[in-house]
Enzyme design. Structure first.
Site, PDB file in Angstrom:
ATOM      1  N   GLY A   9       0.810  -1.212   0.000  1.00  0.00           N
ATOM      2  CA  GLY A   9       0.000   0.000   0.000  1.00  0.00           C
ATOM      3  C   GLY A   9       0.841   1.259   0.000  1.00  0.00           C
ATOM      4  N   ALA A  10       0.384   2.240   0.756  1.00  0.00           N
ATOM      5  CA  ALA A  10       1.017   3.564   0.748  1.00  0.00           C
ATOM      6  C   ALA A  10       2.487   3.506   1.151  1.00  0.00           C
ATOM      7  CB  ALA A  10       0.261   4.497   1.695  1.00  0.00           C
ATOM      8  N   LYS A 201       7.640   9.016  16.824  1.00  0.00           N
ATOM      9  CA  LYS A 201       6.600   8.956  15.782  1.00  0.00           C
ATOM     10  C   LYS A 201       5.211   9.075  16.412  1.00  0.00           C
ATOM     11  CE  LYS A 201       4.777   8.249  11.658  1.00  0.00           C
ATOM     12  NZ  LYS A 201       4.486   6.993  10.990  1.00  0.00           N
ATOM     13  N   ASN A 205       1.554  10.662  15.528  1.00  0.00           N
ATOM     14  CA  ASN A 205       0.396   9.810  15.252  1.00  0.00           C
ATOM     15  C   ASN A 205      -0.731   9.981  16.267  1.00  0.00           C
ATOM     16  OD1 ASN A 205       2.460   7.192  13.954  1.00  0.00           O
ATOM     17  ND2 ASN A 205       0.878   8.286  12.824  1.00  0.00           N
ATOM     18  N   SER A 271      -3.658   8.127   7.718  1.00  0.00           N
ATOM     19  CA  SER A 271      -4.116   6.763   7.394  1.00  0.00           C
ATOM     20  C   SER A 271      -5.328   6.398   8.239  1.00  0.00           C
ATOM     21  CB  SER A 271      -2.979   5.764   7.640  1.00  0.00           C
ATOM     22  OG  SER A 271      -2.573   5.818   8.998  1.00  0.00           O
ATOM     23  N   GLU A 283      -6.125   1.526  13.328  1.00  0.00           N
ATOM     24  CA  GLU A 283      -5.022   1.000  14.143  1.00  0.00           C
ATOM     25  C   GLU A 283      -5.070   1.603  15.557  1.00  0.00           C
ATOM     26  OE1 GLU A 283      -1.900   1.959  11.105  1.00  0.00           O
ATOM     27  OE2 GLU A 283      -1.436  -0.170  11.273  1.00  0.00           O
TER      28      GLU A 283
END
Lengths: 338, 338
Positions: A9-10, A201, A205, A271, A283
Site C-alpha cells: 500500500g502507501a 513517531k 500519530n 491513514s 489502528e
C-alpha cells in the site's frame, strides 16, 4: 538481497517500488490489486519524481513467495494475526523481518511468527496514500528511521547467547538494508534506539491520527483552529511525558518540531482518517492501546497508583476511548482474506 | 401572576403551555413559528398527555409584550446578548426573571439586563424537543429544580440592604411560581442551593451533551459501548470534583444515579446534538466554558497552580476544546434576528 513486501500500500508499495526501480529483487504480496498490477504494474506519483514498476514479481499467497533475506511488513497492524502464517514462508533461514507499521511494540507479532530470526522495526515519516489499485501517491516527506527490535524489558546485556547472535545478525542485515535503501533514493536512517524513534513517531500519530478522526478534520483544519491546535499540543506533551515514564528520553525540542512540521505539511488525511472514512478497521490498539499499556506497566513496576501519582497521558486515554467507540461502530472489515 | 415566555421551544414552549392550559396568563415570544402558531396554536405531545393551546397570546417583538410578574428565559444561552433589550420591556417593576437555561452562571445576563429585579434560576431534567413549528414533543422526565440566583461570590450575608430586599422578593415570587407550576401539573421543586442544582445538572449535560456531539451518538449508543460509557463515567466524576473545587458539595450517590437515569432513559438526542446536526450554534460556553472558568477562579483563589495541583476536570477541558473546534466549523447561525 532479496526483499518481500507484505502489504503493498502507501508505505510498502512506495518503498518496495523504489527498491525495485533501483534493480533490487523485490517480491510483492498483493490481494485485491493483483489483476490490475499484473496488467499495469505499480504506479508511483511522488514528490521525488513519478515512475512505474512495469512488471513486478507479484503473488496472491505468501506460501508461493520465495524465501527472502528481508520481509518488509507493511500490512495494517489490525491484520497482524496473519503474520504467523505468512512470515515462515517468506523469511529465509538467515533472513530478518523489517516492520514498518505504526504504533508501539507492533514488531512482537513478527517476532512471535519467526522465532530465532532477527526483527527490525522502522518508523516512516511521510505523507503517502494508496489512491487506486497499484497506484501510490507520495505527497511529502519520506524518511524511514529503523533499528533492531528488542522486546520490552529486554536489553542486549540480559540476552542469552543465542538471542545475542540473532541481534547481531539483525544489526548486520540492517546495515545492508540501509545501504540498499539509500542507494535506491530512500531517505533511510539507522537508529540504535528504536523505542525512542517509535515514541517520537507517536508524538505525531497520537494527536493527528486521533484528532483527524475524533474531529473529522484534515491536518490543516486542526492547525487552523486555536482550540484544536491547543489540544494537539496537549496530546504531544503527554506523549512526551509517557515516553519519559517508560524510560525513553526524547529531546523536548521535538515537541515544538512536531507542531512545526505539521504547520508546513501539505493538507493531509492521516491513514487512520482514511480508514475511518472508508469504514475500515483503525489502528487504535497499536497507536493508542499499546503505548497506554506500556505506561501502565512502567507505572506499576514503580509502584505508582491512581492515588499516589497522576497519569502522564489522561487526554491520550480519553482520545483512545473515543476512538474505540468510533472504531466499534464503523462497518469495518476487520478480517480481510489475505 | 402574569408570565412571559422568552424562547418558546422544547422547554419554554412546554412549561408555558402547561401554565396556559391551567388557566394562567401567559405571553409567548415567538419568531419563525409565529404565523403557524397564530393559525394552529401550540401543540404539545407529552408522556403526561397530549394537548393544544389553541389561541395563545403571541408576539414577534418583546417591546409589544405587557409587563409581567415573571419572565421565563428559555432562549438558548448563545442568544443571551438579546436579553438586555428584551427583559426591560417584559419584567414589571416588582417582577422577576426565571432563567431555565443550561449551563453555569447563565443568569448573569438576566441580572445585568434588569438590575434591581430578582433573578431565579432553574434546572430542567427532561427529554423534550421542538419537532416542528409550535410543536413540542415531551419524551421523558420533566422536573424543574429552581431557586434564587446570587452572583458567584455573593452570599446573602454580604449583600447590601437593597440587594437583600431583592433576594427576599425573588424568594417570595419563587414560592408563588412553585405553587402555580405544581398546580399546572409541572414537577417543580424549590432549592435553597441553586449552585448545587446547576452542578448536579452539569453532571449530565457535560458528559452526554458533549459526547453526543463529539462521538456523533445518541445516549443509548453511548451507554451500549463499554469505551464510551467509561468515558462518560470519567466525565461525571470530574464534574463532581469540579463542583467540590468550587465549594459545592454533591452527594457522591449522584454519580451512579446519573448513569442509572441515562441507562433507563429513552434514546435521546441532546439539545446540543440537535444544534450540531442542524448547524446551529451550540451552548459550549455555558455548559463547558463557564464551569471550567469557575474551577480556574476557585483554584486561583486558593493559590493552586499547574505545578502544585492537578486540574480536577482534564477530560472536561479536552472535550471543551473539541466542541469549540466543532462549533467554530459548523455553519451555525449565531445571530438570529429575534
Amino acid at each position: 538481497m532479496r526483499y518481500a513486501i507484505l502489504g503493498s500500500g502507501a508505505v510498502g508499495g512506495l518503498y518496495g517500488s523504489m527498491l525495485a526501480r533501483a534493480g533490487h529483487e523485490v517480491h510483492f504480496l498483493l490481494h485485491s490489486d493483483l489483476e490490475h498490477v499484473a496488467k499495469h504494474g505499480i504506479r508511483v506519483d511522488s514528490v521525488l519524481g513519478d515512475f512505474v514498476v512495469p512488471s513486478p514479481n507479484i503473488y496472491r499467497d505468501a506460501s508461493d513467495m520465495p524465501p527472502c533475506d528481508v520481509a518488509i511488513v507493511a500490512l495494517k497492524s489490525t491484520n497482524n494475526q496473519l503474520l504467523a502464517r505468512m512470515l515462515p514462508h517468506v523469511v529465509s533461514d538467515r533472513g530478518a523481518v523489517l516492520s514498518l507499521q505504526n504504533g508501539l511494540d507492533v514488531e512482537s507479532a513478527s517476532a512471535d511468527a519467526v522465532p530465532g530470526r532477527g526483527v527490525l522495526g522502522g518508523c516512516c515519516f511521510l505523507c503517502s496514500n494508496k489512491v487506486g489499485p497499484g497506484h501510490i501517491r507520495h505527497l511529502d516527506y519520506g524518511r524511514i528511521v529503523f533499528g533492531v527490535y528488542q522486546r520490552s524489558g529486554e536489553s542486549s546485556g540480559g540476552q542469552s547467547g543465542e538471542d545475542s547472535a540473532v541481534t547481531r545478525s539483525a544489526y548486520e542485515l540492517g546495515q545492508r538494508i540501509l545501504a540498499d535503501m539509500t542507494g535506491s533514493g530512500i531517505d533511510a536512517q539507522w537508529t540504535d534506539d528504536l523505542a525512542a524513534a517509535r515514541w517520537r513517531k507517536l508524538m505525531w500519530n497520537i494527536p493527528f491520527n486521533g484528532l483527524s478522526v475524533a474531529l473529522d478534520a484534515a491536518t490543516d483544519e486542526i492547525m487552523a483552529s486555536a482550540a484544536a491546535k491547543s489540544l494537539a499540543g496537549t496530546l504531544i506533551d503527554e506523549v512526551h511525558r509517557g515516553a519519559a515514564c517508560c524510560g525513553v528520553s526524547i529531546d523536548a525540542a521535538a515537541i515544538e518540531a512536531t507542531m512545526q512540521h505539521t504547520e508546513t505539511m501539505v493538507p493531509y488525511d492521516s491513514s487512520m482518517r482514511l480508514d475511518f472514512l472508508h469504514g475500515r478497521a483503525m489502528e487504535v490498539d497499536a497507536i493508542f492501546g499499546s503505548p497506554l499499556r506500556a505506561v501502565e506497566r512502567a507505572r506499576a513496576a514503580r509502584g505508582e497508583t491512581v492515588e499516589n501519582s497522576s497519569h502522564p497521558m489522561p487526554s491520550v486515554a480519553m482520545l483512545h476511548q473515543q476512538l474505540q467507540f468510533l472504531d466499534s461502530r464503523s462497518g469495518k472489515a476487520s478480517n480481510p482474506t489475505h
